[in-house]
Structures are given as structure tokens and as C-alpha cells.
Scaffold this active site. Sequence first.
Site, PDB file in Angstrom:
ATOM      1  N   CYS A   1      11.596  -1.517   5.413  1.00  0.00           N
ATOM      2  CA  CYS A   1      10.492  -1.336   3.760  1.00  0.00           C
ATOM      3  C   CYS A   1       9.048  -0.674   4.745  1.00  0.00           C
ATOM      4  CB  CYS A   1       9.409  -2.452   4.254  1.00  0.00           C
ATOM      5  SG  CYS A   1       9.391  -2.807   1.802  1.00  0.00           S
TER       6      CYS A   1
ATOM      7  N   GLN B   1       9.419   3.722   5.451  1.00  0.00           N
ATOM      8  CA  GLN B   1       8.884   4.671   5.331  1.00  0.00           C
ATOM      9  C   GLN B   1       7.264   5.331   6.332  1.00  0.00           C
ATOM     10  OE1 GLN B   1       6.087   2.807   1.419  1.00  0.00           O
ATOM     11  NE2 GLN B   1       8.152   2.323   1.442  1.00  0.00           N
TER      12      GLN B   1
ATOM     13  N   GLY C   1       0.828  -0.738  -0.277  1.00  0.00           N
ATOM     14  CA  GLY C   1       0.358  -0.250   0.362  1.00  0.00           C
ATOM     15  C   GLY C   1       0.373   1.707  -0.087  1.00  0.00           C
TER      16      GLY C   1
ATOM     17  N   HIS D   1      14.888  -6.047   3.052  1.00  0.00           N
ATOM     18  CA  HIS D   1      14.195  -6.441   3.828  1.00  0.00           C
ATOM     19  C   HIS D   1      15.628  -7.138   3.874  1.00  0.00           C
ATOM     20  CE1 HIS D   1       9.902  -7.301   2.346  1.00  0.00           C
ATOM     21  NE2 HIS D   1      10.420  -5.943   1.964  1.00  0.00           N
TER      22      HIS D   1
ATOM     23  N   GLU E   1      15.717  -9.682   6.706  1.00  0.00           N
ATOM     24  CA  GLU E   1      15.683 -10.865   6.740  1.00  0.00           C
ATOM     25  C   GLU E   1      15.735 -11.770   5.645  1.00  0.00           C
ATOM     26  OE1 GLU E   1      11.868 -10.324   4.454  1.00  0.00           O
ATOM     27  OE2 GLU E   1      13.064  -9.084   6.356  1.00  0.00           O
TER      28      GLU E   1
END
Length: 397
Positions: free
Chosen positions: A271, A275, A245, A363, A365
Site C-alpha cells: 500500500c 508508493q 496521506g 493489502h 493480509e
Amino acid sequence: MPVPKARSSVSYPTTTAPAVLVLEDGSRYVGNTYGALGQTLGEIVFATGMTGYQETLTDPSYAGQIVLMTAPHIGNTGVNDEDQESRRIWVSGFVVRDPSRIVSNYRAQRSLDDDLEAGDVVGISGIDTRAVTRHIRSQGAMRAGIFSGDRFGLSDSEQLDLVQGGVQMRGRNLSDDVSTVEPFSLPAVGERIGSVAVLDLGVKTSTLNYLAERGFEVLVLPQSVTAEHVLSLKPSALFFSNGPGDPAASEAHVRLLREVLRAGVPYFGICFGNQLLGRALGFSTYKLPFGHRGINQPVLDKTTGRVEITSQNHGFAVDMPIEGISESREGFGRVEVSHYSLNDNVVEGIRCLDLDAFSVQYHPESAAGPHDANHLFDRFRDVVVARTAAAGAGDAK
């Protein structure tokens, strides 16, 4: 000693049934059905990873998007239960050039086609994915639709009308679609250093496991919780996850973050969480032309001077200068960009200089690799341990 055979008993069905990918600018690509039959709409984006298609499909950050894989052969290693990043496949549609005809991996439990059909994911194969990728890079990500089965029989104009009537990603809030409904927790692995409240905006299983392995008791919360509820848990830290989104449509999460930051709770975001930290600090966000998606994105860590290859999946970014120190417009003190993309200078990390808060756009991970940035979980752990030690020393005085 005999060499164990690779698992290859599962075969993909071959099909010549037609399907078509339609873009909102009228471009059409005719191929073959793949996965479920029917119709699907979403924003079309491309992912450049050569491996990790199962992690991509089950990453909630891809909700609302039709994902095109730039690697030509997809499905070779099948799918298994261990590599699921969430409870289901989230992509709206799936585009590949050549589906593997067989599964050949000892860990495979099913074929990818099995999971696409079971998840009712409409896909298309047999098209020139390089041509579509070049078109998206030139024209930007846009709305699209895949039509197969009975829906393939719609006229060109009917299909295009459906695509152009689809929802734009800009201004769209998808957190409620992907977040957990009920809170749950994971125990710390080894010595417990404290608890971390995780706002689930589309969190991946690997993220939760890495936090637990650093000694955190992980408290996973629905995206609808309030700041008062978070603070009532007395967490040692707060974590905002990845997710789909437009961050500009998540003002409630921004307000929550501001309140918790003002309470002095350490923060780490990845991520979507990067933002939202940018917006909480008073900076704006904007939509990228075609985003960063894949597991080969080079990022410069300004703190260490190292270049790290990272896994990314984002279509929006924070708007702030990558050099120098900025002042938070919301009263949180000095802020700087800690990481930026070496491809296009997009902000890839934020560090607050007057409070314990930092975030990255990618990311760390990265279940399918690379693992260059995995150390950020250690950095987060070190922040909390140091904060706890300082509080203990203060109490002793």
C-alpha cells in the site's frame, strides 16, 4: 442437542435526531445521527466491502477520511476485541444507510454504535449512500463534514465554510499521527529465519502476525527512525507498511528507503509502502479521482498470469508504464510493474530486477478477506531464506 442462540441482547438505539452530510461542492444529505454527536471534517471516500466494517474502521490508512459504506446494512455482527486492526478507530467520520437494530453474532462483545460513541466518531445514517457514491465517482473524492447535535443548527453557509476550510489530502503527511511512539517486537512463530524491521506508517495487526508466522522476528519501528538506526539493527529485511496521506509528503521515508536499499537489505512494501518504493526508485505518484477501497478489487499478477481479488485502500498511485522494463532514475537498475488493476490499469505492484525489492499496492493480509494474495508473505520469506543461504555459501568459500 439444542441449537445455540445467536447473541442478540445488544440493541441499537433508534433515533430521529437529525444530522447532515455536507460536501465541499455544496451538496447536502440530511439523515439521522449515528455514533457520537458533534462535528467532523475530512475527505469523503467510499468503501465497497460487504463485510469487515470493524477492520475498516480500525485501519490507520483511513485516518483523516470520512468513510461511506456502500453496503446498505452495517453493524449486524457487532464488534469484538479480536478483529481490531489497531489500538483505536481511525476514521474521521462514518456514513451508512441502515444501521442494524440488533447485534446477532456469537463473537460480538459490543454494538458498533457503542464503539463509535466511545471513540467519539461522528456519523450519519439514513441517507441514500448509493446517490452519494455515484456523486463521488462522478466528481471525485472531496472534503466533507458531518454535523449533528448543536452543530446541526449552524446555517448552511456556515457548515459549507467549515468544510471548504478543511485540510486537503493532497500534500498531507499523517504518518506521525498513526505510527507507534515506541519500538516494540513480536517473536517469530516456529523456526526463526531472521528479523524484519517494520516501519510503522499505519501498520495493521494482521500484517505483523503474518510476518511473525513466516518465521520473522518482527521489529516494529516508529516512522521517525533514521536509516542509520535501521541498519544498526542488522535486519534480515525491511518492510514498509500501509498508511494514510500523500506519498509526495513523505520524502524522509523515501530517503530512508533509498539508503537501506543501497545497503543491500531485501525489501517488501504494501500500500503506502508500494508508493514509497516507486518514489525511491525515481518515479512520481499522483492522486486518483476517487481511489480504490474495498475487498473486491481485481488485480492481474503478471508473473503468474492469475487474477486475484484483493483488499485495497488507497487514493494515490505510482506513475510508471505497466508494460515493459523501466530503468530506475535513482540508479537501482531495472524495474517492472508486476501487478495492475483490471478496473483501470492502475499500477498495483512493483518488482526490482537487480535487487531484492518488491511491493504491492493492496493489502495481502486482508483480515476480512479475500486471501488470494496472502502468498506474498511466503514470497517475502523465500527471498530472505534464499538470501541467507547464498550468504552462508559465500562464507563457506
